[in-house]
Scaffold this motif. Structure first.
Motif, PDB file in Angstrom:
ATOM      1  N   ALA A  49     -14.922  -5.733   3.810  1.00 39.59           N
ATOM      2  CA  ALA A  49     -14.276  -5.477   2.522  1.00 39.59           C
ATOM      3  C   ALA A  49     -15.227  -5.768   1.367  1.00 39.59           C
ATOM      4  O   ALA A  49     -15.242  -5.041   0.367  1.00 39.59           O
ATOM      5  CB  ALA A  49     -13.015  -6.331   2.396  1.00 39.59           C
ATOM      6  N   MET A  50     -16.009  -6.823   1.490  1.00 41.94           N
ATOM      7  CA  MET A  50     -16.937  -7.177   0.419  1.00 41.94           C
ATOM      8  C   MET A  50     -18.143  -6.247   0.408  1.00 41.94           C
ATOM      9  O   MET A  50     -18.864  -6.166  -0.581  1.00 41.94           O
ATOM     10  CB  MET A  50     -17.386  -8.621   0.589  1.00 41.94           C
ATOM     11  CG  MET A  50     -16.293  -9.639   0.381  1.00 41.94           C
ATOM     12  SD  MET A  50     -15.615  -9.597  -1.284  1.00 41.94           S
ATOM     13  CE  MET A  50     -16.950 -10.344  -2.203  1.00 41.94           C
ATOM     14  N   LYS A  51     -18.373  -5.571   1.513  1.00 36.74           N
ATOM     15  CA  LYS A  51     -19.543  -4.701   1.601  1.00 36.74           C
ATOM     16  C   LYS A  51     -19.265  -3.337   0.954  1.00 36.74           C
ATOM     17  O   LYS A  51     -20.178  -2.651   0.513  1.00 36.74           O
ATOM     18  CB  LYS A  51     -19.894  -4.518   3.078  1.00 36.74           C
ATOM     19  CG  LYS A  51     -21.311  -4.055   3.351  1.00 36.74           C
ATOM     20  CD  LYS A  51     -21.544  -4.052   4.853  1.00 36.74           C
ATOM     21  CE  LYS A  51     -22.916  -3.493   5.184  1.00 36.74           C
ATOM     22  NZ  LYS A  51     -23.109  -3.439   6.638  1.00 36.74           N
ATOM     23  N   ALA A  52     -18.002  -2.963   0.904  1.00 40.37           N
ATOM     24  CA  ALA A  52     -17.649  -1.627   0.406  1.00 40.37           C
ATOM     25  C   ALA A  52     -17.652  -1.606  -1.127  1.00 40.37           C
ATOM     26  O   ALA A  52     -17.704  -2.633  -1.779  1.00 40.37           O
ATOM     27  CB  ALA A  52     -16.284  -1.227   0.948  1.00 40.37           C
ATOM     28  N   ARG A  53     -17.630  -0.400  -1.652  1.00 43.03           N
ATOM     29  CA  ARG A  53     -17.500  -0.208  -3.097  1.00 43.03           C
ATOM     30  C   ARG A  53     -16.186   0.535  -3.368  1.00 43.03           C
ATOM     31  O   ARG A  53     -15.726   1.329  -2.541  1.00 43.03           O
ATOM     32  CB  ARG A  53     -18.671   0.602  -3.642  1.00 43.03           C
ATOM     33  CG  ARG A  53     -19.949  -0.207  -3.652  1.00 43.03           C
ATOM     34  CD  ARG A  53     -19.829  -1.352  -4.674  1.00 43.03           C
ATOM     35  NE  ARG A  53     -20.996  -2.203  -4.681  1.00 43.03           N
ATOM     36  CZ  ARG A  53     -21.154  -3.284  -3.923  1.00 43.03           C
ATOM     37  NH1 ARG A  53     -20.179  -3.639  -3.087  1.00 43.03           N
ATOM     38  NH2 ARG A  53     -22.234  -4.012  -3.991  1.00 43.03           N
ATOM     39  N   THR A 102     -11.758   4.934   5.632  1.00 40.84           N
ATOM     40  CA  THR A 102     -12.688   4.768   6.753  1.00 40.84           C
ATOM     41  C   THR A 102     -14.023   4.191   6.308  1.00 40.84           C
ATOM     42  O   THR A 102     -14.899   3.944   7.125  1.00 40.84           O
ATOM     43  CB  THR A 102     -12.932   6.116   7.431  1.00 40.84           C
ATOM     44  OG1 THR A 102     -13.403   7.041   6.439  1.00 40.84           O
ATOM     45  CG2 THR A 102     -11.668   6.656   8.064  1.00 40.84           C
ATOM     46  N   ALA A 103     -14.195   3.995   4.996  1.00 44.07           N
ATOM     47  CA  ALA A 103     -15.458   3.402   4.542  1.00 44.07           C
ATOM     48  C   ALA A 103     -15.557   1.945   4.976  1.00 44.07           C
ATOM     49  O   ALA A 103     -16.646   1.385   5.040  1.00 44.07           O
ATOM     50  CB  ALA A 103     -15.565   3.510   3.023  1.00 44.07           C
ATOM     51  N   LEU A 104     -14.428   1.329   5.256  1.00 45.70           N
ATOM     52  CA  LEU A 104     -14.430  -0.061   5.711  1.00 45.70           C
ATOM     53  C   LEU A 104     -14.514  -0.071   7.232  1.00 45.70           C
ATOM     54  O   LEU A 104     -13.612   0.424   7.924  1.00 45.70           O
ATOM     55  CB  LEU A 104     -13.151  -0.777   5.252  1.00 45.70           C
ATOM     56  CG  LEU A 104     -13.172  -1.411   3.856  1.00 45.70           C
ATOM     57  CD1 LEU A 104     -13.288  -0.336   2.772  1.00 45.70           C
ATOM     58  CD2 LEU A 104     -11.922  -2.252   3.628  1.00 45.70           C
ATOM     59  N   THR A 105     -15.582  -0.582   7.717  1.00 43.40           N
ATOM     60  CA  THR A 105     -15.786  -0.607   9.174  1.00 43.40           C
ATOM     61  C   THR A 105     -16.106  -2.026   9.616  1.00 43.40           C
ATOM     62  O   THR A 105     -17.251  -2.446   9.684  1.00 43.40           O
ATOM     63  CB  THR A 105     -16.956   0.303   9.583  1.00 43.40           C
ATOM     64  OG1 THR A 105     -18.110  -0.084   8.825  1.00 43.40           O
ATOM     65  CG2 THR A 105     -16.638   1.754   9.347  1.00 43.40           C
ATOM     66  N   VAL A 147      -8.655  -7.964  -1.549  1.00 46.84           N
ATOM     67  CA  VAL A 147      -9.950  -8.103  -2.199  1.00 46.84           C
ATOM     68  C   VAL A 147      -9.780  -7.827  -3.684  1.00 46.84           C
ATOM     69  O   VAL A 147      -9.101  -6.885  -4.084  1.00 46.84           O
ATOM     70  CB  VAL A 147     -10.988  -7.149  -1.539  1.00 46.84           C
ATOM     71  CG1 VAL A 147     -10.555  -5.715  -1.619  1.00 46.84           C
ATOM     72  CG2 VAL A 147     -12.347  -7.331  -2.162  1.00 46.84           C
ATOM     73  N   GLN A 148     -10.371  -8.726  -4.479  1.00 48.63           N
ATOM     74  CA  GLN A 148     -10.319  -8.578  -5.934  1.00 48.63           C
ATOM     75  C   GLN A 148     -11.461  -7.675  -6.373  1.00 48.63           C
ATOM     76  O   GLN A 148     -12.594  -7.828  -5.922  1.00 48.63           O
ATOM     77  CB  GLN A 148     -10.452  -9.955  -6.608  1.00 48.63           C
ATOM     78  CG  GLN A 148      -9.382 -10.953  -6.198  1.00 48.63           C
ATOM     79  CD  GLN A 148      -8.004 -10.545  -6.674  1.00 48.63           C
ATOM     80  OE1 GLN A 148      -7.863  -9.891  -7.708  1.00 48.63           O
ATOM     81  NE2 GLN A 148      -6.989 -10.909  -5.900  1.00 48.63           N
ATOM     82  N   ILE A 149     -11.132  -6.736  -7.250  1.00 45.34           N
ATOM     83  CA  ILE A 149     -12.104  -5.741  -7.690  1.00 45.34           C
ATOM     84  C   ILE A 149     -12.174  -5.766  -9.202  1.00 45.34           C
ATOM     85  O   ILE A 149     -11.109  -5.752  -9.889  1.00 45.34           O
ATOM     86  CB  ILE A 149     -11.712  -4.343  -7.197  1.00 45.34           C
ATOM     87  CG1 ILE A 149     -11.672  -4.345  -5.667  1.00 45.34           C
ATOM     88  CG2 ILE A 149     -12.684  -3.278  -7.687  1.00 45.34           C
ATOM     89  CD1 ILE A 149     -10.877  -3.226  -5.087  1.00 45.34           C
ATOM     90  N   ASP A 150     -13.365  -5.866  -9.728  1.00 42.31           N
ATOM     91  CA  ASP A 150     -13.479  -5.905 -11.188  1.00 42.31           C
ATOM     92  C   ASP A 150     -13.431  -4.489 -11.758  1.00 42.31           C
ATOM     93  O   ASP A 150     -13.246  -3.508 -11.021  1.00 42.31           O
ATOM     94  CB  ASP A 150     -14.753  -6.643 -11.608  1.00 42.31           C
ATOM     95  CG  ASP A 150     -16.003  -5.937 -11.113  1.00 42.31           C
ATOM     96  OD1 ASP A 150     -15.876  -4.815 -10.544  1.00 42.31           O
ATOM     97  OD2 ASP A 150     -17.098  -6.484 -11.261  1.00 42.31           O
ATOM     98  N   GLU A 151     -13.626  -4.401 -13.057  1.00 38.57           N
ATOM     99  CA  GLU A 151     -13.472  -3.114 -13.703  1.00 38.57           C
ATOM    100  C   GLU A 151     -14.595  -2.134 -13.346  1.00 38.57           C
ATOM    101  O   GLU A 151     -14.499  -0.949 -13.622  1.00 38.57           O
ATOM    102  CB  GLU A 151     -13.408  -3.286 -15.249  1.00 38.57           C
ATOM    103  CG  GLU A 151     -14.655  -3.885 -15.860  1.00 38.57           C
ATOM    104  CD  GLU A 151     -14.621  -5.400 -15.838  1.00 38.57           C
ATOM    105  OE1 GLU A 151     -13.744  -5.957 -15.138  1.00 38.57           O
ATOM    106  OE2 GLU A 151     -15.473  -6.019 -16.485  1.00 38.57           O
TER     107      GLU A 151
END
Lengths: 343, 172
Positions: A309-313, A256-259, A279-283
C-alpha cells in the motif's frame, strides 16, 4: 638396402656366429673394395675378437643375487593389500547398509533437524536461534503457493453529488444518489455533521469466499440508501446547499496496482486470512501512513499488505475538483494452498 | 564362493609358477638388466617388477604359458623406460662405494669395464640387441621376436654396437 648396409648385416651375423660361408665370402668381397666398411667394422677376425671381449665380460660376472624371498614377499604383500582392500570395502558397505536401515526404521535422528531451535548460553543470557527461513524455499514469484484474493471496497458515499458516481459504483446506486441534491439541504455545520456521520460509517465490507468483492459493493450501496431518507426527514425546511462533488482516492493503475508479496515464512506457515488496511493519502496522492484495521493474524501478511500500500501511488481525493488529503481502504484475503508444509 | 576358491587356487598356482621362473632366470635377468641400466640396485628393482608383472599376469590366467622371452621383453621395456626417465632426472648414489657395490672386484676386468663403457654410450635399441644375443644367448631371430623387429635389423644393431665397443677398446 645399400651394399654398406648389407655389409653391416653380414658383420652382425659374423659377430653372432650365424654367418654362413657364402655370407662370409660376400662380406670379405665387400670390405676388400670398401675401405670405409673395413675401417668401421673391421675384418672377420677383428669382429670375432671384439665379440670375444663381450664373452669375457659375461663370463667374468659373479653377481648372483637371490630374488626369491623378495619377490615372494611382494607377492604376499600384494595379496595382503588386496585382502585388506576387500575387507575395508566390505566394512564400508556393511556400515552403509546399517546406516540406511537405521534411517528407514527411524531409530533416532543422526543430526539435529533444521527445525530444532539452537540454544546458546552467551554471557549468562539464554539465546534461542530459530530457523525462520531457508535457502531452499522456492521463489514466491516462480511458483506461488498462496492464493491472494483482492477484495475491493468501493467508496460511493456521495450524499449530495450530481454525477459523482465513482469509477466502480454500481448502477443501482445512481438513482438514490441523484435524488440527494433535491432533498438534502443543510448549512455548513449540518453538512459537516453529515460528513462525520458518513466517516463513522464502516466503509468496507469483507466478502466471504471468492465473490467477496461484489458483496462488499452491495452492502456499501445499501448503507448509502438508508442514510439519504434520514437526511430528507431532517431537512424539509433547510435551504438547498450548492452541490459539491467528491471523488475518492484510488490507486493509480487500478486495484491491481497493489501487489502484496508475503515473506517466504508465510508460505512455510501456511498463512491465510484477510488483512484490511487504511492508508492515508495527502493532496499529492502520496501515501503517508498505513494502518491495519483488521489483522489477518499473521504479521507477515499484514506487513506485506502495508508495504504494498505504501509502495503504490494514488490519485488524491477530490472535493469539487480540489485535491484534499484522504484515505483509501482495501482488503486482501490470503489463502494458502497447503503446499508449503514442510518447507 | 566357488569363484573365490578358484581365485585362491589360481593365486597359489601363479605363485608357484613365478617361484619357478625366479629360481631359473633370476641370475641371467638381473645381470642383463644391470648391463642395460648400469646400476645394481635399479637392476634388482626392475627384475622384481618383472617377476611381479609375471605374477599379476598368471593371477589373471594361471594357464597362460610364460616363457623366458616374455621376461626378457618385459625387462627390456622396463629398462628402456628407466633410461628414458634417467635422461630427465639423474639419480645420484648415496654411498661413495656405489661403484664397488655395483661391480665386484673380480668383475672389474678390462673387458667388463670396456663393455659397460660402451653400453653407457649405446642407444637402447642397440644395447638391447647386443645384450639379448650375447648375454641372454638368443639368436638374431629370437631377439627380433622379442624386440618386435627383423633379424637383419638385429644383426645391423649388433654390428653398430660392436663398432662403439671397438672404439672404446681402442681408446683404452
Amino acid at each position: 638396402m645399400t651394399a654398406c648396409n648389407q655389409a653391416e648385416v653380414l658383420a652382425g651375423a659374423i659377430a653372432l656366429g650365424e654367418a654362413t660361408d657364402a655370407e662370409r665370402q660376400t662380406y670379405r668381397g665387400h670390405v676388400a673394395t670398401c675401405s670405409a666398411c673395413l675401417r668401421a667394422n673391421g675384418g672377420e677376425h677383428e669382429i670375432e675378437r671384439t665379440m670375444a671381449r663381450v664373452g669375457q665380460a659375461r663370463d667374468g660376472e659373479t653377481w648372483d643375487p637371490d630374488l626369491t624371498a623378495l619377490v615372494r614377499e611382494k607377492m604376499n604383500g600384494r595379496k595382503r593389500l588386496l585382502r585388506a582392500g576387500l575387507t575395508v570395502a566390505g566394512a564400508c558397505i556393511a556400515i552403509s547398509l546399517a546406516f540406511n536401515l537405521a534411517m528407514v526404521a527411524g531409530l533416532g535422528r543422526i543430526a539435529p533437524s533444521f527445525a530444532d531451535p539452537l540454544v546458546l548460553n552467551y554471557d549468562g543470557q539464554r539465546i534461542v536461534l530459530e530457523h525462520r527461513s531457508t535457502a531452499a524455499l522456492p521463489q514466491a514469484t516462480a511458483a506461488p503457493r498462496m492464493v491472494v484474493e483482492h477484495n475491493v471496497v468501493t467508496l460511493t458515499r456521495q450524499p449530495a453529488a450530481v454525477g459523482a458516481v465513482g469509477p466502480r459504483a454500481p448502477q443501482a446506486t445512481i438513482p438514490s444518489v441523484q435524488q440527494a441534491p433535491r432533498t438534502v439541504a443543510s448549512t455548513a455545520s449540518t453538512l459537516a455533521a453529515a460528513q462525520k456521520t458518513f466517516d463513522d460509517t464502516p466503509i468496507w465490507r469483507r466478502g466471504s469466499g471468492g465473490g467477496g468483492g461484489s458483496i462488499a459493493v452491495t452492502q456499501t450501496t445499501t448503507s448509502v440508501s438508508q442514510t439519504i431518507p434520514r437526511l430528507d426527514r431532517q431537512t424539509d425546511s433547510i435551504v438547498v446547499a450548492p452541490a459539491y462533488t467528491i471523488r475518492a482516492p484510488e490507486p493509480i493503475g487500478g486495484e491491481t496496482a497493489l501487489t502484496p508479496q508475503p515473506a517466504p515464512i508465510a508460505y512455510a506457515q501456511n498463512a491465510s486470512g484477510t488483512s484490511v488496511f487504511e492508508v492515508q493519502i495527502d493532496e499529492r496522492g502520496v501515501p503517508t501512513k498505513c494502518a491495519i484495521t483488521k489483522s489477518s493474524g499473521f504479521l507477515s501478511l499484514d506487513d506485506a499488505v502495508c508495504r504494498a500500500a505504501m509502495k503504490a501511488r494514488y490519485s488524491p481525493k477530490l472535493v469539487n475538483g480540489r485535491p484534499v488529503p484522504g484515505s483509501y481502504t482495501d482488503a486482501f484475503t490470503f489463502r494458502s494452498s497447503g503446499n508449503g508444509e514442510g518447507l | 564362493m566357488e569363484q573365490v576358491y578358484l581365485a585362491a587356487g589360481g593365486a597359489a598356482i601363479a605363485q608357484a609358477r613365478v617361484d619357478t621362473l625366479v629360481r631359473e632366470y633370476q641370475t641371467k635377468l638381473v645381470r642383463y638388466v644391470r648391463r642395460m641400466v648400469g646400476d645394481a640396485d635399479t637392476a634388482l628393482d626392475i627384475s622384481q617388477d618383472v617377476f611381479l608383472a609375471a605374477y599379476r599376469t598368471l593371477q589373471a590366467d594361471p594357464e597362460r604359458p610364460l616363457t623366458a622371452g616374455w621376461l626378457y621383453k618385459t625387462a627390456t621395456n622396463n629398462s628402456i623406460s628407466h633410461l628414458r626417465r634417467k635422461k630427465i632426472v639423474r639419480m645420484l648414489p648415496l654411498d661413495r662405494d656405489h661403484e664397488t657395490y655395483a661391480w665386484r672386484i673380480d668383475e672389474r676386468s678390462a673387458a667388463s669395464v670396456d663393455l659397460q663403457t660402451a653400453m653407457n654410450k649405446l642407444p637402447s635399441d642397440q644395447a638391447s640387441a647386443i645384450m639379448l644375443t650375447t648375454y641372454a644367448g638368443y639368436s638374431s631371430q629370437e631377439a627380433a621376436a622379442i624386440l618386435g623387429t627383423t633379424s637383419d635389423a638385429v644383426r645391423q644393431r649388433v654390428c653398430r654396437a660392436m663398432r662403439t665397443l671397438r672404439s672404446v677398446m681402442s681408446d683404452h
